[in-house]
Scaffold this active site. Structure first.
Site, PDB file in Angstrom:
ATOM      1  N   LYS A  53       1.005  -1.259  -0.203  1.00 30.64           N
ATOM      2  CA  LYS A  53      -0.187  -0.444  -0.052  1.00 30.64           C
ATOM      3  C   LYS A  53       1.021   1.312   0.024  1.00 30.64           C
ATOM      4  CE  LYS A  53      -3.677  -2.113   2.413  1.00 30.64           C
ATOM      5  NZ  LYS A  53      -4.426  -2.567   3.855  1.00 30.64           N
ATOM      6  N   GLN A  97      -4.245  -2.065  10.141  1.00 34.00           N
ATOM      7  CA  GLN A  97      -4.040  -3.212   8.937  1.00 34.00           C
ATOM      8  C   GLN A  97      -4.645  -4.428  10.211  1.00 34.00           C
ATOM      9  OE1 GLN A  97      -3.469  -3.396   6.079  1.00 34.00           O
ATOM     10  NE2 GLN A  97      -3.709  -5.191   5.855  1.00 34.00           N
ATOM     11  N   ASP A 120     -10.372   2.480   5.262  1.00 34.50           N
ATOM     12  CA  ASP A 120     -10.991   1.232   5.177  1.00 34.50           C
ATOM     13  C   ASP A 120     -11.893   1.542   5.336  1.00 34.50           C
ATOM     14  OD1 ASP A 120      -8.721  -0.182   4.870  1.00 34.50           O
ATOM     15  OD2 ASP A 120      -7.665  -0.618   6.764  1.00 34.50           O
TER      16      ASP A 120
HETATM   17  N1  GUN Z   1      -6.244  -7.450   6.878  1.00 36.84           N
HETATM   18  C1  GUN Z   1      -7.164  -7.576   5.109  1.00 36.84           C
HETATM   19  N2  GUN Z   1      -7.531  -6.783   4.516  1.00 36.84           N
HETATM   20  C2  GUN Z   1      -7.757  -5.670   5.369  1.00 36.84           C
HETATM   21  C3  GUN Z   1      -8.601  -4.479   4.890  1.00 36.84           C
HETATM   22  O1  GUN Z   1      -8.606  -4.114   3.448  1.00 36.84           O
HETATM   23  N3  GUN Z   1      -7.582  -3.554   5.437  1.00 36.84           N
HETATM   24  C4  GUN Z   1      -6.555  -3.064   6.455  1.00 36.84           C
HETATM   25  N4  GUN Z   1      -7.251  -2.417   7.306  1.00 36.84           N
HETATM   26  N5  GUN Z   1      -6.618  -4.856   7.451  1.00 36.84           N
HETATM   27  C5  GUN Z   1      -6.930  -5.446   6.080  1.00 36.84           C
END
Ligand code: GUN
Length: 297
Positions: A53, A97, A120
C-alpha cells in the site's frame, strides 16, 4: 471455451492514472495527500500488505508513513497513537492493518479512527452510511470488486450476484454495496455462508459469483453457471514446496476447471488484490479533498 481473464493490475493502473490528476489538483493548492498505516506485530502477510500500500502511494504522489508497533502494545497505547494521527492535520487517511492481536478490541480501534480519515471504511459511521445507501468511505475490497465489474464491462445492474462468505471485510459489505440503488450496482443478491446447506444450488444460479470464503480452490467449474463472471477475493496461504517461501497465495476458485465454464474470471494474484490497493489510494485522495474543504459530499 475459455473465459476472458479480468486483468486487475491493468484496471488498477487506470484507476491510479485518474487519481494522479486529482492529486495534481490538490498539489496546486499545496495539499499533499498523506496516508498513515498502523502495523501492529510481525504478521508477514500484514507487513507485505502495508508495504504494497505504501509503495503504491509513493508511485502516484501520496505521502505515507507506517507506524510500526510491537505485538505487546496495550489497547490504550494503540488508541493514543490513533488519536494523535486523528489530530495531525497533515494526515488525511488512517488505516490500521488487520488482524490485531487478540488482546486488542478491534471494534474499539475501528471506532477510534476519525471517520473522516477512515480510508478502510471500517468505522461504524461509514458502515452505517453504506447501509443507509448514503456511503462516505466504502471498504476497499468491496469497492474494488464493484469497480472491477463495471470497468471490465460486467456491470451488476439487474444481474443475480451470488456472494460466498459473509465476512466483515468483503462478503457482507459487498452484499450491501452491490444491492444499492445505484447505476453501478442495483443487483439482486444471494449471500451464502457457513450455514448454507449446499452452496452449489446457489453458485449455479449466479450471473456473477463473488468468492470470499477463504476456502482455497474449493469452487470448481461444475459449480459455476456457464458464462458467469467469477470474482475471486480469496487469499489463503497454502503450502507449496515449489515456491521459494514454501507457500503460495491461493484463491477460493479452482482456476483450472472454472476458466473452462466462466465467461470472465479474475486470477489470484493479479485480480482483486491490486484493486483493493487502488481503492485505499482513492479513499485517501477523497479524504484529502474532503478535509481540505473543497468538497461537500
Ligand atoms: N486485513 C485484510 N484486509 C484488510 C483491509 O482491507 N484493511 C485492513 N486494514 N486490514 C486488512
Amino acid at each position: 471455451m475459455s473465459a476472458v481473464i479480468i486483468d486487475g493490475k491493468k484496471i488498477a493502473s487506470e484507476v491510479k492514472s485518474e487519481l494522479k490528476i486529482r492529486i495534481g489538483s490538490l498539489k496546486e493548492r499545496n495539499i499533499i495527500p498523506q496516508l498513515a498505516a498502523v502495523l501492529v506485530g510481525e504478521n508477514p502477510a500484514s507487513i507485505q500488505y502495508v508495504r504494497m500500500k505504501t509503495k503504491a502511494c509513493a508511485k502516484i504522489g501520496i505521502t505515507s508513513k507506517t507506524i510500526t508497533l510491537p505485538n505487546s502494545i496495550s489497547e490504550k497505547e494503540l488508541l493514543s497513537v490513533i488519536n494523535d494521527l486523528n489530530k495531525d492535520n497533515d494526515i488525511h487517511g488512517i488505516l490500521v492493518q488487520l488482524p490485531l492481536p487478540p488482546h486488542i478490541n478491534q471494534l474499539k480501534v475501528n471506532m477510534a479512527v476519525d471517520w473522516a480519515k477512515d480510508v478502510d471504511g471500517f468505522h461504524p459511521a461509514n458502515l452505517g452510511r453504506l447501509l443507509l445507501g448514503k456511503p462516505n468511505f466504502i471498504p476497499a475490497t468491496p469497492l474494488g470488486i464493484l469497480e472491477l465489474l463495471n470497468r471490465s464491462g460486467n456491470p451488476p445492474v439487474g444481474k443475480h450476484t451470488v456472494i460466498l462468505g459473509r465476512g466483515d471485510l468483503v462478503g457482507r459489505p459487498f452484499s450491501v454495496l452491490v444491492s444499492l440503488k445505484d447505476k453501478k450496482a442495483n443487483s439482486t443478491i444471494t449471500l451464502c455462508h457457513s450455514a448454507t446447506p449446499d452452496i452449489s444450488v446457489f453458485t449455479k444460479q449466479g450471473d456473477i459469483l463473488i468468492c470470499a470464503m477463504g476456502k482455497p480452490e474449493s469452487i470448481t467449474g461444475g459449480m459455476i453457471k456457464q458464462g458467469a463472471v467469477v470474482i475471486d477475493a480469496g487469499t489463503s496461504a497454502i503450502d507449496d514446496p515449489n515456491s521459494k517461501k514454501g507457500y503460495r497465495i491461493a484463491g477460493d476458485v479452482d482456476f483450472k476447471s472454472a476458466v473452462e465454464v466462466a465467461g470472465y474470471i479474475t486470477p489470484v494474484p493479479g485480480g482483486v488484490g491490486p484493486m483493493t490497493i487502488a481503492m485505499v489510494l482513492a479513499n485517501t485522495v477523497t479524504a484529502a479533498e474532503k478535509l481540505s474543504g473543497r468538497y461537500n459530499g
